[in-house]
Scaffold this active site. Structure first.
Site, short mmCIF file in Angstrom:
data_model
loop_
_atom_site.label_atom_id
_atom_site.label_comp_id
_atom_site.label_asym_id
_atom_site.label_seq_id
_atom_site.Cartn_x
_atom_site.Cartn_y
_atom_site.Cartn_z
N LYS A 1 -0.38 -2.12 -1.53
CA LYS A 1 -1.75 -2.49 -0.90
C LYS A 1 -1.77 -2.10 0.19
O LYS A 1 -2.62 -1.52 0.75
CB LYS A 1 -1.79 -4.12 -0.98
CG LYS A 1 -3.04 -4.48 -0.33
CD LYS A 1 -2.87 -6.04 0.16
CE LYS A 1 -2.24 -5.83 1.49
NZ LYS A 1 -2.51 -7.18 2.43
N ASP B 1 -6.23 -6.85 -2.57
CA ASP B 1 -5.35 -8.08 -1.98
C ASP B 1 -6.01 -9.25 -2.72
O ASP B 1 -6.78 -9.25 -3.81
CB ASP B 1 -5.48 -8.18 -0.62
CG ASP B 1 -7.20 -8.43 -0.34
OD1 ASP B 1 -8.15 -8.42 -1.19
OD2 ASP B 1 -7.48 -8.60 1.13
#
Length: 229
Positions: free
Chosen positions: A121, A139
């Site tokens: 991420k 996320d």
């Protein structure tokens, strides 16, 4: 509604309602963004922004951070979630940047993932925001909103969500879509109490469709009981 059609509608509405969506983390250099993203794990951007100005005054470059000891770093981030782990990650990240990359933040996923504290991420945020690459950082907000809207179906992992979103979202829109989904999840499609009555995507949202259908069934059942009474 077909998946491709849903994507078309959702992306069009996002572009109309949120034309200038961008990260809410404050930064001026790739190094600063990398630090801020590492700090933002399990923490709000607003809180991170409260502490990074002082942090960057103390450690303005990767070289300066690499020279600091973990306890010193900790003192600047102790009010942010998981400060012990993050202090260690920031120290290791800075030292790796200096030793392997001359203090510069690398561009590739493979290189970014060699940095302590950097997962997929975080790497995708850097690739997208700093290097303008078509990268989708997933996320909790992106994961939740994509599933509720119907952009994904039964996704079990962030990587699965990322893969699906990258398949349907045009390359030139991926960077903006990342921010659209995050901000929508942060302020409208909230985890506990989504504000569906304020949502400009309600007409194209799978969750809204299902909730409306459930309400119709409930109303019909109640009407049937009243008529039998």
């Amino acid at each position: 509604m077909r998946v491709a059609e849903r994507y078309e509608h959702v992306l069009r509405e996002f572009a109309r309602e949120m034309p200038s969506a961008a990260t809410e983390l404050n930064f001026t250099t790739p190094y600063e963004l990398l630090v801020a993203v590492i700090l933002s794990a399990q923490c709000t951007d607003k809180r991170v922004n409260q502490y990074t100005p002082e942090f960057f005054r103390a450690f303005p470059t990767a070289e300066a951070l690499a020279e600091a000891e973990v306890p010193e770093i900790y003192e600047y981030i102790k009010s942010i979630s998981y400060p012990n782990n993050k202090a260690k990650s920031l120290s290791g990240m800075a030292r790796k940047l200096v030793s392997d990359f001359g203090g510069r933040v690398p561009e590739s996923m493979a290189e970014l993932l060699t940095l302590p504290g950097v997962g997929r991420k975080t790497a995708n945020v850097i690739r997208s925001v700093v290097f303008d690459q078509a990268a989708m950082a997933v996320d909790t907000h992106v994961f939740r909103v994509a599933e509720r809207l119907g952009l994904t179906t039964g996704s079990k992992t962030p990587l699965s969500t990322e893969t699906t979103l990258m398949r349907y979202i045009p390359t030139e829109a991926v960077g903006r879509a990342h921010h659209w989904l995050i901000l929508h999840g942060r302020y409208v499609c909230k985890a506990r109490k989504p504000e569906c009555d304020k949502c400009f995507l309600a007409a194209y949202c799978r969750k809204h469709e299902r909730d409306a259908a459930a309400q119709r069934r409930k109303a019909a059942a109640a009407k049937g009981k009243n008529e039998q009474a």
